[in-house]
Design a protein around this motif. Structure first.
Motif, PDB file in Angstrom:
ATOM      1  N   TYR A  55       0.792  -1.229   0.000  1.00  0.00           N
ATOM      2  CA  TYR A  55       0.000   0.000   0.000  1.00  0.00           C
ATOM      3  C   TYR A  55       0.825   1.280   0.000  1.00  0.00           C
ATOM      4  O   TYR A  55       0.284   2.369  -0.110  1.00  0.00           O
ATOM      5  CB  TYR A  55      -0.927   0.035   1.222  1.00  0.00           C
ATOM      6  N   GLY A  56       2.142   1.166   0.181  1.00  0.00           N
ATOM      7  CA  GLY A  56       3.006   2.351   0.248  1.00  0.00           C
ATOM      8  C   GLY A  56       3.363   2.676   1.683  1.00  0.00           C
ATOM      9  O   GLY A  56       2.652   2.314   2.613  1.00  0.00           O
ATOM     10  N   GLY A  57       4.489   3.354   1.858  1.00  0.00           N
ATOM     11  CA  GLY A  57       4.981   3.693   3.192  1.00  0.00           C
ATOM     12  C   GLY A  57       4.515   5.060   3.634  1.00  0.00           C
ATOM     13  O   GLY A  57       3.587   5.641   3.060  1.00  0.00           O
ATOM     14  N   LEU A  58       5.173   5.580   4.642  1.00  0.00           N
ATOM     15  CA  LEU A  58       4.850   6.902   5.153  1.00  0.00           C
ATOM     16  C   LEU A  58       5.252   7.973   4.138  1.00  0.00           C
ATOM     17  O   LEU A  58       6.246   7.825   3.432  1.00  0.00           O
ATOM     18  CB  LEU A  58       5.591   7.154   6.464  1.00  0.00           C
ATOM     19  N   LYS A  59       4.491   9.050   4.127  1.00  0.00           N
ATOM     20  CA  LYS A  59       4.828  10.173   3.261  1.00  0.00           C
ATOM     21  C   LYS A  59       6.106  10.829   3.781  1.00  0.00           C
ATOM     22  O   LYS A  59       6.347  10.845   4.995  1.00  0.00           O
ATOM     23  CB  LYS A  59       3.695  11.196   3.263  1.00  0.00           C
ATOM     24  N   PRO A  60       6.931  11.391   2.884  1.00  0.00           N
ATOM     25  CA  PRO A  60       8.185  12.032   3.322  1.00  0.00           C
ATOM     26  C   PRO A  60       7.976  13.095   4.394  1.00  0.00           C
ATOM     27  O   PRO A  60       8.771  13.200   5.329  1.00  0.00           O
ATOM     28  CB  PRO A  60       8.747  12.645   2.039  1.00  0.00           C
ATOM     29  N   GLU A  61       6.890  13.871   4.292  1.00  0.00           N
ATOM     30  CA  GLU A  61       6.654  14.904   5.313  1.00  0.00           C
ATOM     31  C   GLU A  61       6.325  14.287   6.680  1.00  0.00           C
ATOM     32  O   GLU A  61       6.661  14.843   7.720  1.00  0.00           O
ATOM     33  CB  GLU A  61       5.579  15.908   4.889  1.00  0.00           C
ATOM     34  N   THR A  62       5.710  13.110   6.683  1.00  0.00           N
ATOM     35  CA  THR A  62       5.431  12.420   7.939  1.00  0.00           C
ATOM     36  C   THR A  62       6.735  11.930   8.565  1.00  0.00           C
ATOM     37  O   THR A  62       6.941  12.052   9.779  1.00  0.00           O
ATOM     38  CB  THR A  62       4.470  11.236   7.715  1.00  0.00           C
ATOM     39  N   VAL A  63       7.630  11.381   7.746  1.00  0.00           N
ATOM     40  CA  VAL A  63       8.932  10.920   8.236  1.00  0.00           C
ATOM     41  C   VAL A  63       9.702  12.096   8.837  1.00  0.00           C
ATOM     42  O   VAL A  63      10.263  11.989   9.934  1.00  0.00           O
ATOM     43  CB  VAL A  63       9.743  10.238   7.115  1.00  0.00           C
ATOM     44  N   LYS A  64       9.702  13.251   8.148  1.00  0.00           N
ATOM     45  CA  LYS A  64      10.394  14.438   8.664  1.00  0.00           C
ATOM     46  C   LYS A  64       9.814  14.875   9.999  1.00  0.00           C
ATOM     47  O   LYS A  64      10.539  15.225  10.921  1.00  0.00           O
ATOM     48  CB  LYS A  64      10.277  15.597   7.667  1.00  0.00           C
ATOM     49  N   ARG A  65       8.491  14.849  10.097  1.00  0.00           N
ATOM     50  CA  ARG A  65       7.822  15.273  11.334  1.00  0.00           C
ATOM     51  C   ARG A  65       8.188  14.336  12.494  1.00  0.00           C
ATOM     52  O   ARG A  65       8.486  14.782  13.603  1.00  0.00           O
ATOM     53  CB  ARG A  65       6.306  15.305  11.122  1.00  0.00           C
ATOM     54  N   LEU A  66       8.188  13.029  12.222  1.00  0.00           N
ATOM     55  CA  LEU A  66       8.552  12.057  13.250  1.00  0.00           C
ATOM     56  C   LEU A  66      10.004  12.237  13.699  1.00  0.00           C
ATOM     57  O   LEU A  66      10.313  12.156  14.890  1.00  0.00           O
ATOM     58  CB  LEU A  66       8.324  10.635  12.751  1.00  0.00           C
ATOM     59  N   GLU A  67      10.891  12.497  12.757  1.00  0.00           N
ATOM     60  CA  GLU A  67      12.294  12.725  13.108  1.00  0.00           C
ATOM     61  C   GLU A  67      12.441  13.978  13.965  1.00  0.00           C
ATOM     62  O   GLU A  67      13.203  13.994  14.931  1.00  0.00           O
ATOM     63  CB  GLU A  67      13.147  12.820  11.846  1.00  0.00           C
ATOM     64  N   ALA A  68      11.696  15.038  13.619  1.00  0.00           N
ATOM     65  CA  ALA A  68      11.749  16.274  14.405  1.00  0.00           C
ATOM     66  C   ALA A  68      11.232  16.034  15.820  1.00  0.00           C
ATOM     67  O   ALA A  68      11.820  16.512  16.793  1.00  0.00           O
ATOM     68  CB  ALA A  68      10.929  17.373  13.718  1.00  0.00           C
ATOM     69  N   LEU A  69      10.153  15.276  15.949  1.00  0.00           N
ATOM     70  CA  LEU A  69       9.618  14.962  17.275  1.00  0.00           C
ATOM     71  C   LEU A  69      10.617  14.130  18.071  1.00  0.00           C
ATOM     72  O   LEU A  69      10.791  14.338  19.274  1.00  0.00           O
ATOM     73  CB  LEU A  69       8.288  14.212  17.153  1.00  0.00           C
ATOM     74  N   GLY A  70      11.282  13.204  17.406  1.00  0.00           N
ATOM     75  CA  GLY A  70      12.296  12.386  18.068  1.00  0.00           C
ATOM     76  C   GLY A  70      13.433  13.238  18.600  1.00  0.00           C
ATOM     77  O   GLY A  70      13.924  13.023  19.711  1.00  0.00           O
ATOM     78  N   GLU A  71      13.851  14.230  17.818  1.00  0.00           N
ATOM     79  CA  GLU A  71      14.928  15.121  18.263  1.00  0.00           C
ATOM     80  C   GLU A  71      14.498  15.949  19.461  1.00  0.00           C
ATOM     81  O   GLU A  71      15.290  16.207  20.356  1.00  0.00           O
ATOM     82  CB  GLU A  71      15.394  16.018  17.124  1.00  0.00           C
ATOM     83  N   GLN A  72      13.215  16.357  19.486  1.00  0.00           N
ATOM     84  CA  GLN A  72      12.719  17.108  20.638  1.00  0.00           C
ATOM     85  C   GLN A  72      12.764  16.245  21.891  1.00  0.00           C
ATOM     86  O   GLN A  72      13.092  16.724  22.970  1.00  0.00           O
ATOM     87  CB  GLN A  72      11.277  17.557  20.402  1.00  0.00           C
ATOM     88  N   LEU A  73      12.460  14.960  21.749  1.00  0.00           N
ATOM     89  CA  LEU A  73      12.422  14.064  22.901  1.00  0.00           C
ATOM     90  C   LEU A  73      13.805  13.688  23.408  1.00  0.00           C
ATOM     91  O   LEU A  73      14.013  13.558  24.605  1.00  0.00           O
ATOM     92  CB  LEU A  73      11.645  12.788  22.556  1.00  0.00           C
ATOM     93  N   ASP A  74      14.766  13.492  22.492  1.00  0.00           N
ATOM     94  CA  ASP A  74      16.084  13.025  22.930  1.00  0.00           C
ATOM     95  C   ASP A  74      17.155  14.098  22.842  1.00  0.00           C
ATOM     96  O   ASP A  74      18.330  13.814  23.036  1.00  0.00           O
ATOM     97  CB  ASP A  74      16.517  11.770  22.169  1.00  0.00           C
ATOM     98  N   GLY A  75      16.764  15.327  22.535  1.00  0.00           N
ATOM     99  CA  GLY A  75      17.705  16.430  22.487  1.00  0.00           C
ATOM    100  C   GLY A  75      18.733  16.325  21.382  1.00  0.00           C
ATOM    101  O   GLY A  75      19.787  16.929  21.449  1.00  0.00           O
ATOM    102  N   GLY A  76      18.445  15.519  20.357  1.00  0.00           N
ATOM    103  CA  GLY A  76      19.383  15.358  19.256  1.00  0.00           C
ATOM    104  C   GLY A  76      20.520  14.401  19.569  1.00  0.00           C
ATOM    105  O   GLY A  76      21.457  14.270  18.797  1.00  0.00           O
ATOM    106  N   ASN A  77      20.445  13.695  20.706  1.00  0.00           N
ATOM    107  CA  ASN A  77      21.493  12.762  21.107  1.00  0.00           C
ATOM    108  C   ASN A  77      21.330  11.456  20.327  1.00  0.00           C
ATOM    109  O   ASN A  77      20.413  10.691  20.569  1.00  0.00           O
ATOM    110  CB  ASN A  77      21.413  12.502  22.620  1.00  0.00           C
ATOM    111  N   ILE A  78      22.220  11.188  19.382  1.00  0.00           N
ATOM    112  CA  ILE A  78      22.112  10.020  18.516  1.00  0.00           C
ATOM    113  C   ILE A  78      22.221   8.721  19.305  1.00  0.00           C
ATOM    114  O   ILE A  78      21.578   7.730  18.992  1.00  0.00           O
ATOM    115  CB  ILE A  78      23.156  10.069  17.369  1.00  0.00           C
ATOM    116  N   THR A  79      22.991   8.715  20.387  1.00  0.00           N
ATOM    117  CA  THR A  79      23.116   7.508  21.216  1.00  0.00           C
ATOM    118  C   THR A  79      21.782   7.176  21.865  1.00  0.00           C
ATOM    119  O   THR A  79      21.335   6.034  21.845  1.00  0.00           O
ATOM    120  CB  THR A  79      24.189   7.701  22.306  1.00  0.00           C
TER     121      THR A  79
END
Length: 150
Positions: A55-79
């Protein structure tokens, strides 16, 4: 004659598929070796991948939004981002452990653990403070068995 969608039947079949066959499906769908996670994880990821391909994956804008939310939660700490969220119990969870007739209770916090009013970064440090010897904290508190599986 109507064309029925075969995807729901394929997803339902995952529940009764033997684990070696699930791993083979993983190799086919992901073109990589399956991870050493439990069966339920394999089933859920395979179910997602089957639907994603059909059926297709997530839209690119959804992926970007999820990544931005993830950075807010972990402070950009890749570990921090690479640590599986389901490894650590949710904040507020109480971990009881009896040791030599005394019950100890550790509370999970947002950034570690608390025991006797003191913050700790690891369960191993608490286990060592309780026993006086080195322990894997996850094993000591019953979150992993001795072979490292959760």
């Amino acid at each position: 004659m109507t064309n029925l969608d075969p995807i729901p039947a394929r997803l339902a079949a995952l529940k009764t598929t033997p684990t070696p066959e699930l791993k083979q499906q993983w190799r086919e769908l992901f073109e990589s070796e399956p991870p050493a996670f439990n069966r339920r994880y394999l089933e859920s990821r395979l179910a997602y991948r089957i639907q994603e391909l059909a059926y297709g994956g997530l839209k690119p804008e959804t992926v970007k939004r999820l990544e931005a939310l993830g950075e807010q939660l972990d402070g950009g700490n890749i570990t921090t981002r690479r640590i599986r969220a389901d490894l650590k119990p949710i904040a507020g969870t109480r971990l009881p452990r009896e040791w030599q007739g005394v019950e100890y209770i550790v509370t999970v916090t947002a950034d570690g653990f608390e025991w006797q009013g003191r913050p700790y970064k690891s369960l191993s440090a608490i286990a060592r403070a309780i026993t006086g010897t080195r322990w894997n904290g996850w094993v000591f508190f019953g979150l992993k068995n001795h072979r490292g599986r959760t």
